[in-house]
Design a protein around this motif. Structure first.
Motif, PDB file in Angstrom:
ATOM      1  N   LEU A 281      68.930  43.488  13.628  1.00 41.44           N
ATOM      2  CA  LEU A 281      68.979  42.634  14.944  1.00 41.44           C
ATOM      3  C   LEU A 281      70.225  41.687  15.147  1.00 41.44           C
ATOM      4  N   GLN A 282      70.697  41.183  13.902  1.00 41.52           N
ATOM      5  CA  GLN A 282      71.692  40.312  14.110  1.00 41.52           C
ATOM      6  C   GLN A 282      72.972  40.981  14.196  1.00 41.52           C
ATOM      7  N   GLU A 283      72.990  42.416  13.826  1.00 51.35           N
ATOM      8  CA  GLU A 283      74.326  43.209  14.231  1.00 51.35           C
ATOM      9  C   GLU A 283      74.179  43.658  15.611  1.00 51.35           C
ATOM     10  N   MET A 284      72.862  43.597  15.935  1.00 52.17           N
ATOM     11  CA  MET A 284      72.697  44.299  17.744  1.00 52.17           C
ATOM     12  C   MET A 284      73.109  43.148  18.665  1.00 52.17           C
ATOM     13  N   PHE A 285      72.633  41.839  18.239  1.00 50.89           N
ATOM     14  CA  PHE A 285      73.203  40.793  19.259  1.00 50.89           C
ATOM     15  C   PHE A 285      74.449  40.451  19.407  1.00 50.89           C
ATOM     16  N   GLU A 286      74.898  40.746  18.186  1.00 56.62           N
ATOM     17  CA  GLU A 286      76.522  40.509  18.320  1.00 56.62           C
ATOM     18  C   GLU A 286      77.183  41.767  19.000  1.00 56.62           C
ATOM     19  N   LYS A 287      76.802  42.923  18.968  1.00 56.07           N
ATOM     20  CA  LYS A 287      77.317  43.850  19.976  1.00 56.07           C
ATOM     21  C   LYS A 287      76.998  43.474  21.571  1.00 56.07           C
TER      22      LYS A 287
ATOM     23  N   PHE B 144      62.906  51.364  15.403  1.00 61.12           N
ATOM     24  CA  PHE B 144      62.968  52.214  16.416  1.00 61.12           C
ATOM     25  C   PHE B 144      63.227  51.743  17.878  1.00 61.12           C
ATOM     26  N   TRP B 145      62.482  50.380  17.912  1.00 64.31           N
ATOM     27  CA  TRP B 145      62.719  49.543  19.165  1.00 64.31           C
ATOM     28  C   TRP B 145      63.993  48.985  19.091  1.00 64.31           C
ATOM     29  N   ILE B 146      64.701  48.563  18.076  1.00 65.52           N
ATOM     30  CA  ILE B 146      65.969  48.082  18.133  1.00 65.52           C
ATOM     31  C   ILE B 146      67.137  49.297  18.201  1.00 65.52           C
ATOM     32  N   LYS B 147      66.844  50.382  17.814  1.00 64.99           N
ATOM     33  CA  LYS B 147      67.816  51.318  17.866  1.00 64.99           C
ATOM     34  C   LYS B 147      67.927  51.760  19.491  1.00 64.99           C
TER      35      LYS B 147
ATOM     36  N   THR C   5      49.528  52.325  18.873  1.00 63.44           N
ATOM     37  CA  THR C   5      49.510  51.432  20.317  1.00 63.44           C
ATOM     38  C   THR C   5      49.506  50.078  19.942  1.00 63.44           C
ATOM     39  N   GLU C   6      49.009  49.751  18.728  1.00 60.22           N
ATOM     40  CA  GLU C   6      49.017  48.173  18.539  1.00 60.22           C
ATOM     41  C   GLU C   6      50.341  47.984  17.929  1.00 60.22           C
ATOM     42  N   MET C   7      50.949  49.006  17.242  1.00 61.25           N
ATOM     43  CA  MET C   7      52.147  48.498  16.576  1.00 61.25           C
ATOM     44  C   MET C   7      53.263  48.435  17.849  1.00 61.25           C
ATOM     45  N   CYS C   8      53.152  49.365  18.847  1.00 61.60           N
ATOM     46  CA  CYS C   8      54.079  49.070  19.956  1.00 61.60           C
ATOM     47  C   CYS C   8      54.129  47.699  20.567  1.00 61.60           C
ATOM     48  N   LEU C   9      52.741  47.295  20.654  1.00 57.81           N
ATOM     49  CA  LEU C   9      52.468  46.157  21.397  1.00 57.81           C
ATOM     50  C   LEU C   9      53.052  44.728  20.599  1.00 57.81           C
ATOM     51  N   ASN C  10      52.918  45.190  19.295  1.00 61.36           N
ATOM     52  CA  ASN C  10      53.527  44.118  18.322  1.00 61.36           C
ATOM     53  C   ASN C  10      55.043  43.995  18.289  1.00 61.36           C
ATOM     54  N   SER C  11      55.763  45.218  18.448  1.00 58.23           N
ATOM     55  CA  SER C  11      57.112  45.190  18.490  1.00 58.23           C
ATOM     56  C   SER C  11      57.524  44.632  19.879  1.00 58.23           C
ATOM     57  N   ALA C  12      56.858  44.905  21.019  1.00 61.17           N
ATOM     58  CA  ALA C  12      57.208  44.452  22.083  1.00 61.17           C
ATOM     59  C   ALA C  12      57.142  43.010  22.309  1.00 61.17           C
ATOM     60  N   ARG C  13      56.145  42.256  21.489  1.00 60.29           N
ATOM     61  CA  ARG C  13      55.957  40.820  21.579  1.00 60.29           C
ATOM     62  C   ARG C  13      57.020  40.073  20.551  1.00 60.29           C
ATOM     63  N   ARG C  14      57.095  40.771  19.459  1.00 59.73           N
ATOM     64  CA  ARG C  14      58.177  40.110  18.402  1.00 59.73           C
ATOM     65  C   ARG C  14      59.414  40.369  18.601  1.00 59.73           C
ATOM     66  N   LEU C  15      59.980  41.317  19.288  1.00 63.89           N
ATOM     67  CA  LEU C  15      61.464  41.481  19.624  1.00 63.89           C
ATOM     68  C   LEU C  15      61.840  41.274  20.903  1.00 63.89           C
ATOM     69  N   PRO C  16      62.976  40.209  20.961  1.00 60.77           N
ATOM     70  CA  PRO C  16      63.165  39.992  22.491  1.00 60.77           C
ATOM     71  C   PRO C  16      64.272  41.174  23.215  1.00 60.77           C
ATOM     72  N   LEU C  17      63.564  42.019  23.394  1.00 68.06           N
ATOM     73  CA  LEU C  17      64.407  43.277  23.929  1.00 68.06           C
ATOM     74  C   LEU C  17      64.069  43.581  25.454  1.00 68.06           C
TER      75      LEU C  17
END
Length: 842
Positions: free
Chosen positions: A31-37, A292-295, A361-373
């Motif tokens: 995430l840190q590398e991505m935010f810098e990009k 996967f979300w980050i990518k 399904t639950e994991m995808c919703l978790n990723s959508a909540r915890r990652l500010p993308l």
């Protein structure tokens, strides 16, 4: 809800390890590398660096390639592209092979967004280039915009697809089919080269570390995996995730800007088998989904000055438009069509639908909540039996501020797709719908898709102004720009029924024009920009030996989309109430006021009225009730409009006017066991074009000035006010979110099988429990077929316009995806700020 990257990091620091909102330390590094990009310009392949296919051949080989059918040339161009981007000059110039040693899945998406364009290899001759440019088509013209079937590669591998093509070739003498299969073989060999190059690259990175390190073990594992995947079928959860991402990258690099599909259904069997065999834990799988979300969000630009404009006149050409491709780029810089659809029902033909939501399904919703993308855009299919846990996870994700997930109602959409498209659709296919790059509901892995617009405001103008628009009245034209046949002038219209009948005449003309466009151009792209890689992942293409652009897909689904419905509805109510019921003004007076842009400009033709009278009329118009605020009289006009639109589409499709066009297509594309048919899925959608859609529309009877933006999709109209400070708490109607949904529960929304999103805004302190109740109400059929929610206060928008860096994570719902607010062009920002704000019950 996090409004900037710094506040997000600070919140993570205060969370204990293992907290449900804290990603793993491994993903935090990524995430840190991505935010810098995000704060720098993404690396692009240089303009024309890929060159022309002919450049890579010499002598007799070059002459042979020049003589190949375009289908085979396209396959070779894709194969060569996937080879070139693995070369070192592209690694550094275009970052096409970037790998972080801690990544769970590897691959690099190109920065090819719908707003910035693409960089592709050319393969047309000079003469062909001119021939197709006349028709606004070129190598950049693949539409993408459909959901590929990743199970083809997951279950067979690219090598298995090659074997299938060889078998099909052995059983046909049809030269066109043989060219199609050869093209697929070439692109699959290109994908295999691409994967092996990544395997080599990961192996080199591995050697930079000692064998006891995480980096070494991770790179070794991925290198070994890419020797198998995607050439061979996936055998594990991580195999499947890597295969999906890798094919997604290959599709995007070769110009097919497509979504991913029903990720939870694609992965669930692999996950359960791995858990059963103790290959993976739930926590490890969640970590992989986060990765996967980050990518999928690595290519964000937060500053518009970093944008590229690689558009040609023919990018992603819209079938039937016959015009240059000019999308509303100010809203599309970070739009890559990366929809992930989850939830819904199992795709079968059983009499009773079965809930499809699962652990993924639950994991995808978790990723959508915890990652500010902003990407991927998550689409959650719900229905009357969706479990409360899923609804709460959805509410929590929405409250986090990302405008994820989009909510779609299966109980409304599936019957419409199954029974209301004017053709034969398997129930299993309808139950297997997934969202396209915005929200369009397509049969996953089975659909050729395109859309066109029938503008409700255009129809309204023509009915009011004798077949002309208002926008350029008195400036360039007299009464306005002519666009339809001349109907009665306003002074001769004596009743609302008479006016509405004229309105319907112009609507019918719009429907005829829609059909004429798609029927005249159907199949044309196969001759210039076929899609062999995508076709291999669309049911029907391999079986028939036809490209998706040439009638190969199982379903040909086209969506006529009505735009500007809320403004049109509000305007029709004004006409009905103030002109014909209350007789507060005459229709001729209203038309004169509109020609002057509500008194801002002089008028050359028509009845003269004073500025004082114009202002009086406008104030009365603005004060009338509006669609989307639970007013039954206004809402009824909207639903009658929808019903009439559907009936006109049915009527014009069967009209003798188009009989010859249909017969020609049946002769060319019909099969003995499957007659040719185009399914029609009406919808209401602007996508990002709510600014563009208003930019050529004159003043409207609801009080809107000319050229001002309209509502997105089927949302309530933005506030009619001068640009400037807007305090929505006082200016907008005091409508609760629950009440607002009542405007959308009419049964006639079931005629819109492509959906009609209501894009609504709520405050940041909207109670979580109430939001869960609202989602539950929507799932049970009390609120339309698609609902999106942006969580942001009016003052947040205002401050973000003043201090963008303090709000670099503020995200808003567009016409089908999420965008960072600070990246939007100014007119888009202003439109979001003027959207009505829906209140909580408290």
């Amino acid at each position: 809800m996090h409004k900037n990257i710094l506040s997000y990091w600070r919140s993570l620091e205060n969370l204990p390890n293992g907290h449900r909102d804290k990603p793993s330390s491994r993903n935090c590094i990524l995430l840190q590398e991505m935010f810098e990009k995000w704060h720098s310009k993404p690396a692009w392949i240089e303009q024309d660096q890929l060159g022309h296919l002919f450049d890579y051949f010499k002598g007799n080989s070059k002459r042979k390639v020049k003589g190949l059918p375009i289908m085979e040339r396209k396959g070779l161009a894709i194969q060569k592209t996937l080879e070139l981007i693995t070369r070192k000059e592209f690694w550094f110039n275009g970052q096409t092979m970037h790998v972080h040693p801690l990544e769970t899945v590897v691959g690099a998406l190109p920065p090819y967004s719908v707003g910035q364009g693409k960089e592709l290899m050319r393969y047309l001759t000079d003469e062909e280039t001119i021939q197709w440019e006349i028709q606004y088509l070129n190598e950049w013209s693949p539409f993408g915009h459909t959901v590929p079937d990743h199970t083809v590669i997951l279950e067979h591998g690219t090598s298995g697809v090659i074997t299938m093509c060889q078998s099909y070739m052995a059983n046909t003498k049809d030269k066109r089919k043989i060219s199609f299969y050869k093209s697929i073989i070439n692109v699959m060999e290109g994908v295999n080269h691409y994967a092996n190059a990544y395997a080599d690259h990961c192996g080199r990175i591995k050697d930079l570390y000692t064998s006891d390190t995480i980096e070494y073990k991770n790179m070794e594992s991925i290198s070994n995996r890419l020797r198998r995947i995607p050439a061979e079928p996936a055998t594990s959860f991580i195999d499947a995730l890597q295969c999906i991402y890798f094919m997604h990258c290959a599709l995007h690099f070769t110009g097919e800007i497509v979504p991913i599909g029903r990720l939870d259904q694609l992965l669930i069997n692999y996950y359960r088998e791995d858990v059963k065999n103790k290959v993976i834990t739930k926590e490890e799988a969640q970590d992989a989904i986060d990765a996967f979300w980050i990518k999928l969000d690595e290519k964000v630009i937060l500053k518009r000055r970093f944008a590229e404009d690689r558009f040609t006149s023919s990018d992603g050409a819209l079938l039937g438009s016959g015009a240059a491709s000019n999308f509303d780029q100010g809203a599309l810089l970070n739009q890559w069509m990366q929809q992930i659809t989850i939830g819904g029902t199992i795709a079968n033909n059983d009499r009773t639908a079965k809930d499809a939501a699962n652990e993924i399904t639950e994991m995808c919703l978790n990723s959508a909540r915890r990652l500010p993308l902003n990407s991927p855009t998550l689409d959650l299919r719900v229905h009357s039996k969706t479990k409360p846990k899923i609804l709460k996870l959805a509410a929590e994700a929405l409250k986090s501020g990302g405008a994820h997930p989009v909510l779609l109602n299966d109980d409304r959409i599936i019957p419409a797709l199954h029974k209301k498209t004017g053709g034969n659709v398997d129930l299993a296919s309808a139950r297997n719908y997934a969202c396209d790059g915005c929200y369009e509901t397509l049969f996953a892995g089975e659909t050729e898709f395109s859309f066109g617009f029938v503008g409700a405001l255009d129809v309204l103008e023509k009915a009011l102004n004798s077949g002309a628009g208002f926008a350029f009245s008195g400036g360039t034209y007299l009464r306005g720009s002519k666009g339809s046949y001349r109907t009665k002038p306003a002074r001769e219209i004596t009743s609302f029924k008479q006016f509405y009948d004229i309105f319907l005449q112009h609507m019918e003309i719009g429907c005829h024009k829609f059909y004429n466009g798609i029927l005249n151009q159907y199949g044309i792209k196969e001759n210039v920009s076929p899609s062999p890689l995508l076709s291999a992942m669309i049911a029907g293409c391999m079986e028939t030996g036809r490209d998706i652009s040439g009638g190969g897909a199982k379903y040909k689904l086209f969506s006529p989309l009505m735009t500007g419905i809320s403004t049109t509805t509000d305007s029709l109510y004004v006409i009905k109430k103030l002109v014909f019921q209350d007789k507060f003004m005459t229709l001729e007076e209203l038309v004169s006021a509109l020609r002057t842009n509500w008194g801002k400009e002089s008028e050359l033709v028509g009845k003269y009225i004073t500025k004082e009278r114009i202002n009086e009329i406008r104030e009365a118009c603005i004060s009338q009730p509006k669609f989307g605020h639970n007013n039954k009289a206004v809402d009824e006009i909207a639903w009658q409009l929808i019903e009439d639109f559907y009936e006109k589409l049915v009527k014009t499709k069967a009209s003798k006017i188009h009989k010859e066009q249909w017969e020609k297509l049946e002769d060319k594309y019909g099969l003995e066991d499957k007659p040719f048919e185009i399914l029609i899925a009406p919808g209401v959608g602007t996508f990002e074009q709510y600014v563009f859609g208003g930019s050529f529309v004159g003043a409207t009877p609801d009080g809107r000035f000319k050229f001002q933006s309209i509502a997105s999709d089927m949302s309530p109209a933005p506030l009619n006010t001068e640009m400037g400070n807007i305090d929505q708490d006082f200016s907008a109607p005091s409508t609760t979110l629950m009440e607002g949904l009542n405007s959308y529960k009419d049964s006639r929304i079931d005629l819109l099988s492509d959906g009609a999103p209501a894009d609504l805004n709520i405050r940041e302190d909207f109670p979580l429990n109430e939001l869960v109740d609202v989602i539950d109400k929507f799932a049970k059929g009390n609120g339309g077929n698609i609902l999106t929610l942006t969580v942001a206060n009016p003052e947040t928008f205002e401050e973000a316009q003043k201090n963008p860096e303090d709000y670099n994570l503020l995200r808003v719902r567009m016409g089908g995806w999420t965008e960072f607010f600070i990246t939007l062009f100014p007119d888009h920002k202003e439109q979001h700020r003027r959207r009505p704000l829906y209140k909580s019950l408290k």
